[in-house]
Design an enzyme around this catalytic site. Sequence first.
Site, short mmCIF file in Angstrom:
data_model
loop_
_atom_site.label_atom_id
_atom_site.label_comp_id
_atom_site.label_asym_id
_atom_site.label_seq_id
_atom_site.Cartn_x
_atom_site.Cartn_y
_atom_site.Cartn_z
N HIS A 126 -3.40 7.13 2.67
CA HIS A 126 -3.64 5.66 2.03
C HIS A 126 -4.93 5.28 2.37
O HIS A 126 -5.38 5.49 3.80
CB HIS A 126 -2.85 4.56 2.42
N ASN A 177 -10.21 -0.56 -0.45
CA ASN A 177 -8.40 -0.50 -0.44
C ASN A 177 -8.10 -1.20 -1.74
O ASN A 177 -8.19 -2.20 -1.94
CB ASN A 177 -7.99 -1.13 0.80
N CYS A 224 0.55 -1.23 0.01
CA CYS A 224 0.09 0.02 0.09
C CYS A 224 0.76 1.27 0.03
O CYS A 224 0.36 2.39 -0.26
CB CYS A 224 -0.96 -0.07 1.31
#
Length: 304
Positions: free
Chosen positions: A229, A259, A88
């Site tokens: 993020h 996500n 990520c």
Amino acid sequence: MVNTNDEWITERTGIRERHIAEKGVATSDLATEAARNCLSARGIAGDEVEVIVVATVTPDMMFPATACLVQEKISAKGAWGFDLSAACSGFPYALQVGAKLVESGANQKVMVIGADVMSSILDYTDRSTCILFGDGAGAVLIEPCIGDEVGLVDFVHEIDGSGASSLYMPGGGSLHPCTAETVAAKMHFVHQEGGAVFKVAVRKMAELSETLLARNGLTAAEIDLFIPHQANKRIILATAERLGMPEDKIVINIGEYGNTTAATIPLAMQTALDQGRLKRGMTVLLASFGGGYTIGATLLRWEM
């Protein structure tokens, strides 16, 4: 598919919907569309791109690199490039690699893409992971700028291998090559210890962001926009609270996309642009946290 419901997911993650690529659509396909959108917005052709860096943990295959496939699809003749694996945190890591190539004078146009088809590595019987992730891609073009009115200002990155067993995919590499046994054991899917990841993510994203702000003589009040993020809405808000960042300065689009791993920050940038919240000269803070662990914070002044 699992023992949950919409209310539980929304309350605990902030996610209301996700986008899943159709069967046969690979990471390079999403990355190519993002690259084409970027080229169109800039008004240039693919053959002007000199370097392609693709941040991903779901490459089309072990090799060749996804960057090679994108280069062919956008006709970036003469370009070189590679994939970068930092989960990520992949996009901000790739962003700095691209920035340094430009700063050094080696290259003038570097395309950085964050792209992942997370649905390809999810166990849809595992409630702790399957509700979180979606598929997506975003791209930016890095070019030289004059003066300090706009541009990448500074960054802090960190890795912490002690967290490797808290968020990972154990199968498919040299340690556990694909066999009937690894497939049966579901080793080719994402594994996560949610509680451990949550605590470390909030603490480390806040710490690195604070370090970056202090090093540049800035406070949270002087940041125009915080683009973190998009892992979990509660993680985002808890990090912002530790930084003293008001919610009206935070870009949150996890509700629409989930996500998307390396794609979350460029997708959030586009959301901010679409909403008219991201404007030239704004001071922007990026923060990321991913499996590994990988952590990063970036300070920039927006150009577009």
